[in-house]
Design a protein around this motif. Sequence first.
Motif, PDB file in Angstrom:
ATOM      1  N   ARG A  71       0.837  -1.207   0.000  1.00 48.64           N
ATOM      2  CA  ARG A  71       0.000   0.000   0.000  1.00 48.64           C
ATOM      3  C   ARG A  71       0.869   1.254   0.000  1.00 48.64           C
ATOM      4  O   ARG A  71       0.591   2.215  -0.726  1.00 48.64           O
ATOM      5  CB  ARG A  71      -0.942   0.009   1.212  1.00 48.64           C
ATOM      6  CG  ARG A  71      -2.132  -0.905   1.071  1.00 48.64           C
ATOM      7  CD  ARG A  71      -3.193  -0.644   2.132  1.00 48.64           C
ATOM      8  NE  ARG A  71      -2.686  -0.762   3.474  1.00 48.64           N
ATOM      9  CZ  ARG A  71      -2.696  -1.880   4.208  1.00 48.64           C
ATOM     10  NH1 ARG A  71      -3.214  -2.980   3.705  1.00 48.64           N
ATOM     11  NH2 ARG A  71      -2.212  -1.883   5.428  1.00 48.64           N
ATOM     12  N   SER A  77      -4.753   3.309  -0.052  1.00 45.43           N
ATOM     13  CA  SER A  77      -5.130   2.909   1.299  1.00 45.43           C
ATOM     14  C   SER A  77      -5.863   1.574   1.330  1.00 45.43           C
ATOM     15  O   SER A  77      -5.929   0.940   2.377  1.00 45.43           O
ATOM     16  CB  SER A  77      -5.999   3.979   1.948  1.00 45.43           C
ATOM     17  OG  SER A  77      -7.170   4.186   1.181  1.00 45.43           O
ATOM     18  N   ARG A  78      -6.404   1.145   0.177  1.00 50.92           N
ATOM     19  CA  ARG A  78      -7.168  -0.103   0.148  1.00 50.92           C
ATOM     20  C   ARG A  78      -6.805  -0.915  -1.080  1.00 50.92           C
ATOM     21  O   ARG A  78      -6.663  -0.377  -2.168  1.00 50.92           O
ATOM     22  CB  ARG A  78      -8.661   0.182   0.129  1.00 50.92           C
ATOM     23  CG  ARG A  78      -9.185   0.756   1.421  1.00 50.92           C
ATOM     24  CD  ARG A  78     -10.670   0.832   1.388  1.00 50.92           C
ATOM     25  NE  ARG A  78     -11.195  -0.483   0.977  1.00 50.92           N
ATOM     26  CZ  ARG A  78     -12.354  -0.960   1.352  1.00 50.92           C
ATOM     27  NH1 ARG A  78     -13.132  -0.259   2.110  1.00 50.92           N
ATOM     28  NH2 ARG A  78     -12.768  -2.133   0.950  1.00 50.92           N
ATOM     29  N   SER A  80      -7.469  -5.339  -2.445  1.00 52.23           N
ATOM     30  CA  SER A  80      -8.051  -6.628  -2.099  1.00 52.23           C
ATOM     31  C   SER A  80      -7.588  -7.663  -3.106  1.00 52.23           C
ATOM     32  O   SER A  80      -7.038  -7.325  -4.159  1.00 52.23           O
ATOM     33  CB  SER A  80      -9.579  -6.548  -2.085  1.00 52.23           C
ATOM     34  OG  SER A  80     -10.071  -6.223  -3.375  1.00 52.23           O
TER      35      SER A  80
END
Length: 156
Positions: A71, A77-78, A80
């Motif tokens: 990150r 920040s995100r 997946s």
Amino acid sequence: MSSPALTALDAAGLPYRVIRHGPVRSLAEAAAARGVAVPDVVKTIVVRRGEDDHLFVLTPGDRVVSWPKLRQLLGVSRMSMPDAAAARAATGYERGTITPFGATTAWPVVADERLRGREITLGAGEHGVAVAVDADAALTALDATVADVTDPEPAR
């Protein structure tokens, strides 16, 4: 045998060796079947940054993605990991066969710095088939960002 992965390797002018082995149930089995050390079995991880925005992360077999490091490197920040169906839709490959070479979309590649200076094995787009390739040449061909993005595999 021709496959999108091998076609892409040929187009990149990368020398490689095809390794065919039977089904494997673990990374250690894959290393044994390929005749290499576990760190030389490279895991290709598909990471989703946003809608229709993915990247490949290449990690040595004995390490895992460090999400905080990744990150920070990417300034997001995100992130997946997509499920198997979404990973296949993003790459054209099934889990366990994914490689940046010949993927349906040329997503950016981030590679852990520990891959440099060695021969590595990567999935070749189908189960039971891998390619051995010089890591430095492969990372150059993929225009990979090389950085410290992994942690040691946790003890079990």
